[in-house]
Design a protein around this motif. Structure first.
Motif, short mmCIF file in Angstrom:
data_model
loop_
_atom_site.label_atom_id
_atom_site.label_comp_id
_atom_site.label_asym_id
_atom_site.label_seq_id
_atom_site.Cartn_x
_atom_site.Cartn_y
_atom_site.Cartn_z
N VAL A 36 0.83 -1.21 0.00
CA VAL A 36 0.00 0.00 0.00
C VAL A 36 0.86 1.26 0.00
N LEU A 37 2.00 1.26 0.68
CA LEU A 37 2.89 2.43 0.69
C LEU A 37 3.63 2.55 -0.64
N VAL A 38 4.08 1.43 -1.18
CA VAL A 38 4.76 1.45 -2.48
C VAL A 38 3.78 1.99 -3.53
N TRP A 39 2.56 1.51 -3.49
CA TRP A 39 1.52 1.95 -4.42
C TRP A 39 1.27 3.46 -4.28
N LYS A 145 18.60 0.24 -18.28
CA LYS A 145 19.39 0.86 -17.21
C LYS A 145 18.56 1.91 -16.48
N GLN A 146 17.78 2.67 -17.22
CA GLN A 146 16.93 3.68 -16.60
C GLN A 146 15.87 3.04 -15.70
N TYR A 147 15.33 1.89 -16.10
CA TYR A 147 14.34 1.22 -15.26
C TYR A 147 14.99 0.66 -13.99
N GLU A 148 16.24 0.26 -14.07
CA GLU A 148 16.98 -0.11 -12.85
C GLU A 148 17.11 1.11 -11.94
N ASN A 149 17.45 2.26 -12.53
CA ASN A 149 17.55 3.50 -11.75
C ASN A 149 16.20 3.88 -11.15
N LEU A 150 15.14 3.68 -11.91
CA LEU A 150 13.79 3.96 -11.43
C LEU A 150 13.44 3.08 -10.23
N ALA A 151 13.75 1.79 -10.32
CA ALA A 151 13.47 0.86 -9.22
C ALA A 151 14.21 1.29 -7.95
N LYS A 152 15.47 1.66 -8.09
CA LYS A 152 16.27 2.11 -6.93
C LYS A 152 15.72 3.40 -6.35
N ALA A 153 15.33 4.33 -7.23
CA ALA A 153 14.77 5.60 -6.78
C ALA A 153 13.43 5.39 -6.08
N LEU A 154 12.62 4.48 -6.59
CA LEU A 154 11.34 4.16 -5.95
C LEU A 154 11.58 3.61 -4.55
N LYS A 155 12.54 2.70 -4.43
CA LYS A 155 12.86 2.14 -3.12
C LYS A 155 13.32 3.23 -2.16
N THR A 156 14.19 4.10 -2.61
CA THR A 156 14.68 5.19 -1.76
C THR A 156 13.54 6.09 -1.33
N ARG A 157 12.65 6.42 -2.25
CA ARG A 157 11.52 7.31 -1.93
C ARG A 157 10.56 6.65 -0.94
N VAL A 158 10.26 5.37 -1.15
CA VAL A 158 9.35 4.66 -0.25
C VAL A 158 9.95 4.56 1.15
N LEU A 159 11.22 4.17 1.23
CA LEU A 159 11.87 4.03 2.54
C LEU A 159 12.00 5.38 3.24
N SER A 160 12.24 6.44 2.49
CA SER A 160 12.28 7.79 3.09
C SER A 160 10.91 8.18 3.63
N SER A 161 9.87 7.83 2.89
CA SER A 161 8.50 8.11 3.34
C SER A 161 8.19 7.33 4.62
N LEU A 162 8.62 6.08 4.64
CA LEU A 162 8.39 5.23 5.80
C LEU A 162 9.12 5.80 7.02
N LYS A 163 10.36 6.20 6.82
CA LYS A 163 11.18 6.75 7.90
C LYS A 163 10.60 8.07 8.41
N ALA A 164 10.03 8.86 7.49
CA ALA A 164 9.45 10.14 7.87
C ALA A 164 8.07 10.00 8.50
N GLY A 165 7.56 8.76 8.54
CA GLY A 165 6.26 8.52 9.17
C GLY A 165 5.09 8.98 8.34
N VAL A 166 5.25 8.96 7.02
CA VAL A 166 4.15 9.35 6.13
C VAL A 166 2.95 8.44 6.38
N GLU A 167 1.80 9.06 6.48
CA GLU A 167 0.58 8.29 6.73
C GLU A 167 0.23 7.47 5.50
N VAL A 168 0.01 6.20 5.71
CA VAL A 168 -0.39 5.32 4.61
C VAL A 168 -1.90 5.43 4.47
N ARG A 169 -2.32 5.85 3.28
CA ARG A 169 -3.75 5.98 3.03
C ARG A 169 -4.22 4.80 2.19
N PRO A 170 -5.46 4.41 2.33
CA PRO A 170 -5.97 3.29 1.53
C PRO A 170 -5.91 3.62 0.05
#
Length: 176
Positions: A36-39, A145-170
């Protein structure tokens, strides 16, 4: 001796070219966060400018049947980018986002984000299939290669959101 009309020959040629050219790219990454957070991050296209190295949102909605326009950066070293229009083919919240587009017979794409719940969080698969005549003359390595970069950037953004306590909405049920 009868000849096929020009329109029939064009249709036949386009059909053959679509059959001849066929390539795909695929990358996967595991993200230690719930689907749900990745989405939530993945479908917040207005925020792509802050983290997404491939797609820059221009306009449109991520709703099934709608069109969305992005500027796609295929090769940042060469500053190679293009504006594309994609049709949102299928949306299954927290699981699948499927977009298609292109010029039939020349080059078409079928782009999918697949989210799979795992013991550790979410496996994200980015898969794109290309067909058409142009595919025979195009190397997919830079976009892979760009899609590999995209996957890494998505992971970084999601984990940063998780660390920052972003509210997960349905997930938005209206996007189906």
């Amino acid at each position: 001796m009868s000849f096929l009309p020009l329109s029939s020959m064009i249709i036949i040629a386009m059909s053959v070219s679509a059959w001849l050219g066929n390539k795909s790219v695929k990358t996967e990454i595991e993200i230690e966060a719930p689907p749900v957070l990745v989405w939530q991050v993945l479908t917040d296209v207005a925020s792509y400018q802050h983290w997404n190295p491939v797609f820059l949102y221009e306009k449109g909605d991520l709703k099934q049947g709608e069109n969305i326009i992005y500027t796609v950066t295929e090769n940042p070293a060469e500053q190679k980018s293009a504006k594309i229009s994609a049709r949102v083919k299928q949306v299954v919240p927290n699981k699948l986002l499927n977009q298609t587009g292109g010029l039939w017979g020349i080059i078409t794409f079928d782009h999918k984000y697949l989210l799979t719940k795992t013991e550790r969080g979410t496996k994200v698969t980015i898969y794109e299939k290309y067909t058409g005549l142009y595919v025979n003359f195009w190397g997919e390595s830079s976009i892979a290669k760009q899609y590999e970069n995209l996957a890494k950037a998505l992971k970084t953004r999601v984990l940063s959101s998780l660390k920052a306590g972003v509210e997960v909405r349905p997930a938005d049920k209206t996007s189906q």
